[in-house]
Design a protein around this motif. Structure first.
Motif, PDB file in Angstrom:
ATOM      1  N   GLU A 140       4.780  31.675  24.019  1.00 52.01           N
ATOM      2  CA  GLU A 140       5.900  30.737  23.997  1.00 52.01           C
ATOM      3  C   GLU A 140       6.655  30.903  22.689  1.00 52.01           C
ATOM      4  N   PHE A 141       7.864  30.356  22.650  1.00 50.98           N
ATOM      5  CA  PHE A 141       8.696  30.466  21.456  1.00 50.98           C
ATOM      6  C   PHE A 141       9.296  29.095  21.182  1.00 50.98           C
ATOM      7  N   SER A 142       9.167  28.615  19.946  1.00 48.62           N
ATOM      8  CA  SER A 142       9.621  27.267  19.597  1.00 48.62           C
ATOM      9  C   SER A 142      10.614  27.298  18.445  1.00 48.62           C
ATOM     10  N   LEU A 143      11.586  26.402  18.510  1.00 50.93           N
ATOM     11  CA  LEU A 143      12.541  26.173  17.433  1.00 50.93           C
ATOM     12  C   LEU A 143      12.874  24.681  17.410  1.00 50.93           C
ATOM     13  N   GLY A 144      12.497  24.004  16.343  1.00 54.96           N
ATOM     14  CA  GLY A 144      12.779  22.577  16.239  1.00 54.96           C
ATOM     15  C   GLY A 144      12.171  21.799  17.385  1.00 54.96           C
ATOM     16  N   ASN A 145      13.013  21.010  18.079  1.00 53.29           N
ATOM     17  CA  ASN A 145      12.551  20.182  19.194  1.00 53.29           C
ATOM     18  C   ASN A 145      12.628  20.897  20.538  1.00 53.29           C
ATOM     19  N   PHE A 146      12.816  22.209  20.504  1.00 50.51           N
ATOM     20  CA  PHE A 146      12.937  22.989  21.731  1.00 50.51           C
ATOM     21  C   PHE A 146      11.817  24.024  21.796  1.00 50.51           C
ATOM     22  N   PHE A 147      11.304  24.277  22.999  1.00 47.05           N
ATOM     23  CA  PHE A 147      10.333  25.348  23.169  1.00 47.05           C
ATOM     24  C   PHE A 147      10.587  26.070  24.483  1.00 47.05           C
ATOM     25  N   ARG A 193       6.388  18.316  27.327  1.00 42.86           N
ATOM     26  CA  ARG A 193       5.690  17.844  26.136  1.00 42.86           C
ATOM     27  C   ARG A 193       6.483  16.701  25.532  1.00 42.86           C
ATOM     28  N   GLU A 194       5.779  15.694  25.132  1.00 40.09           N
ATOM     29  CA  GLU A 194       6.429  14.505  24.592  1.00 40.09           C
ATOM     30  C   GLU A 194       7.268  14.854  23.361  1.00 40.09           C
ATOM     31  N   GLY A 195       8.516  14.428  23.364  1.00 41.11           N
ATOM     32  CA  GLY A 195       9.397  14.607  22.218  1.00 41.11           C
ATOM     33  C   GLY A 195      10.055  15.971  22.126  1.00 41.11           C
ATOM     34  N   GLN A 196       9.761  16.876  23.079  1.00 39.79           N
ATOM     35  CA  GLN A 196      10.329  18.216  23.033  1.00 39.79           C
ATOM     36  C   GLN A 196      11.053  18.543  24.336  1.00 39.79           C
ATOM     37  N   PHE A 197      12.008  19.474  24.233  1.00 43.88           N
ATOM     38  CA  PHE A 197      12.759  19.918  25.414  1.00 43.88           C
ATOM     39  C   PHE A 197      12.355  21.350  25.721  1.00 43.88           C
ATOM     40  N   ASN A 198      12.101  21.613  26.992  1.00 44.69           N
ATOM     41  CA  ASN A 198      11.582  22.897  27.448  1.00 44.69           C
ATOM     42  C   ASN A 198      12.646  23.712  28.187  1.00 44.69           C
ATOM     43  N   PHE A 199      12.752  24.994  27.820  1.00 45.59           N
ATOM     44  CA  PHE A 199      13.514  25.964  28.602  1.00 45.59           C
ATOM     45  C   PHE A 199      12.512  26.897  29.265  1.00 45.59           C
TER      46      PHE A 199
END
Length: 217
Positions: free
Chosen positions: A126-133, A141-147
């Motif tokens: 997976e790849f994450s940046l800030g509040n996005f993964f 996931r709570e508090g995060q937005f998924n693409f």
């Protein structure tokens, strides 16, 4: 050719190829290209024209030319199966690119990571940046937005006289967006349209917001 959206105060552009561009990060997401699938079909006798081999590369190039990203993230299923002659085309394609390339592994990505790393491509679950993964399979996931990708989303639109058409689409909820498959001959899955979601259909070289019954504008 593109449609702008805001997610968590960040600006994104939806492209008719199925790619998604994150403006602030100069990052282009592509999902489910399934390189090698056409060669796989041809190997087993399917009547797929030879020129179709280049279509996926042309589609990726159109999106890259539109945005000139600093980073491209493939959201899984970049290759359909094992190595075939399309890998050589991919090596040549990568050799012409200057931006950072990352592959988020999908269920079809069975080619050795060593092959990708030799081309300078980073492989990660997976790849994450800030509040996005970004993942291949949709996740929450709570508090995060998924693409994500994987589902090859499509929407069925019905008109007068019970006429209907099924179109590839970007499918968004409050916590995730599922990207359409970019590859040729990948098939699609018709998604349920509810007032909790937003749907952006791809018609030719246009991305169109779909009016969802019961959803407030």
């Amino acid at each position: 050719m593109t449609h702008p959206i805001q997610i968590k105060e960040e600006s994104f552009q939806l492209h008719y190829s199925g790619a998604l561009f994150w403006e602030n990060q100069s990052l282009l997401m592509m999902s489910d290209v399934h390189l090698g699938k056409i060669s796989h079909f041809r190997k087993y006798g399917a009547a797929v024209p030879q020129h179709a081999l280049l279509k996926n590369f042309e589609t990726m190039d159109v999106a890259i030319a539109q945005f000139d990203p600093k980073h491209v993230v493939f959201m899984g299923d970049l290759f359909h199966s094992s190595l075939n002659k399309e890998w050589e085309l991919f090596e040549d394609w990568v050799g012409q690119k200057k931006m950072q390339l990352t592959l988020v592994e999908g269920n079809h990505d069975i080619i050795s990571p060593v092959k990708y790393e030799a081309l300078g491509i980073t492989i990660t679950p997976e790849f994450s940046l800030g509040n996005f993964f970004m993942t291949h399979h949709p996740e929450e996931r709570e508090g995060q937005f998924n693409f994500s990708g994987h589902l090859h989303p499509a929407v069925r639109l019905t008109g007068l006289g019970r006429q209907s058409v099924r179109l590839r689409c970007f499918y968004k909820s409050s916590v995730q967006m599922i990207l359409p498959a970019m590859g040729e001959f990948t098939g699609s899955h018709t998604m349920a349209v509810t007032k909790e979601c937003e749907v952006f259909a791809i018609l030719g070289d246009t991305v169109l917001p779909v009016q969802v019954h019961g959803r407030k504008a």
